[in-house]
Write an enzyme that holds these catalytic residues in place. Structure first.
Site, short mmCIF file in Angstrom:
data_model
loop_
_atom_site.label_atom_id
_atom_site.label_comp_id
_atom_site.label_asym_id
_atom_site.label_seq_id
_atom_site.Cartn_x
_atom_site.Cartn_y
_atom_site.Cartn_z
CB CYS A 104 -21.30 -8.28 -57.02
SG CYS A 104 -21.83 -9.96 -57.43
CG ASP A 122 -44.72 -15.80 -47.99
OD1 ASP A 122 -44.90 -14.75 -48.57
OD2 ASP A 122 -44.48 -16.87 -48.56
#
Length: 306
Positions: A188, A131
């Site tokens: 969903c 990251d």
């Protein structure tokens, strides 16, 4: 069994021994299908003041520009779902930041894995990424079959959920490559419906400049008053889209002691947070990623929520 398969088995076994949840491998190369998506996202200003997202566009899409001669992207997941969470009705910290800053924890594990590869296989050149460089980690993890990109743009894994970190080793070694899995979000829309700032502007697209995590971590200036009353008591990061996701009913607590929170973090009331001193901040978040926002940043967030 060829060398690629043997080496792949070795690497995956060692990754598991080091505590990684899972390991998937992709062929390193240009992410052609991601280029227009990233370009559009940046053009629409969805990165807000995260100007670094505009840098190294080519490297972001092609790991061979980060590691010359790269042949494989080894993607790894590390669970951070906590045994205990903060009580109801307090100011909240994203679960990933409860314990020791993940950059340090994962970097050590990645270095161990790279050393293992070099000792067992030979002169392999590679770099570890957590990251902290222009790597599209979620895209590579999905390519490596570790999950699919949910409508909230977090990686989702069947029977596991999404409360895990993603990291990579990019190496100049041919390996056996995994294949992507199918999308299981179906109809969903729980994450889209639950986001208080409407940051998930359409399925699979998050406007980063509207996200509570962006406001409470990345944004260095004042938080726009238009978002007053919409933070649902999140003072550092936000887990709403993950908390409401049905796949996270499968989340199991991690087994990494370094991710355990400072005991005081779990006992602080809303009043305690509102009256927090710099000394208490330093004590509770001594090794945590929350240090990124500094005491002044956390105070700004707390004052905004009041």
């Amino acid at each position: 069994m060829n060398n690629g398969q043997v080496h792949t088995n070795l690497i995956k076994t060692e990754a598991k021994r080091l505590g990684f949840l899972s390991c998937g491998i992709s062929k390193a190369g240009f992410l052609e299908e991601e280029a227009p998506r990233l370009e559009k996202w940046l053009k629409n200003g969805m990165h807000g003041e995260m100007r670094y997202m505009e840098n190294h566009f080519d490297k972001r899409l092609d790991p061979t520009k980060l590691v010359p001669g790269a042949k494989s992207v080894i993607s790894l997941l590390l669970n951070y779902y906590p045994k205990e969470t903060q009580p109801q009705n307090t100011l909240k910290v994203s679960k990933y930041a409860y314990g020791t800053d993940y950059h340090f924890v994962i970097k050590d594990k990645l270095k161990s894995l790279l050393n293992f590869i070099q000792e067992e296989i030979g002169a392999v050149h590679g770099r570890a990424f957590v990251d902290s460089a222009p790597v599209l980690d979620k895209v590579w993890a999905a390519k490596s079959g570790l999950g699919w990109m949910g409508k909230h743009t977090n990686l989702l894994t069947k029977e596991v959920g999404s409360f895990y970190f993603i990291a990579e080793l990019i190496v100049d070694l041919e390996l056996k490559y995994d294949t992507p899995v199918t999308d299981h979000c179906g109809t969903c829309t729980a994450c889209i419906d639950a986001c208080p700032t409407e940051a998930i502007v359409e399925p699979y697209v998050v406007d980063g400049s509207k996200c509570i995590s962006y406001f409470t971590i990345e944004l260095k200036n004042e938080i726009p008053t238009a978002f007053k009353g919409q933070f649902d008591d999140w003072m550092f990061g936000c887990d709403i889209c993950q908390d409401v996701c049905p796949w996270n009913r499968f989340s199991k607590s991690h087994s990494e002691p370094l991710f355990d929170p400072h005991p005081e973090l779990l006992s602080m009331t809303k009043k305690d947070w509102q009256e927090i001193t710099e000394d208490v901040f330093k004590k509770i978040f001594k090794k945590s990623a929350v240090k990124r926002t500094k005491f002044s940043g956390l105070k700004r967030n707390i004052d905004f929520i009041k």
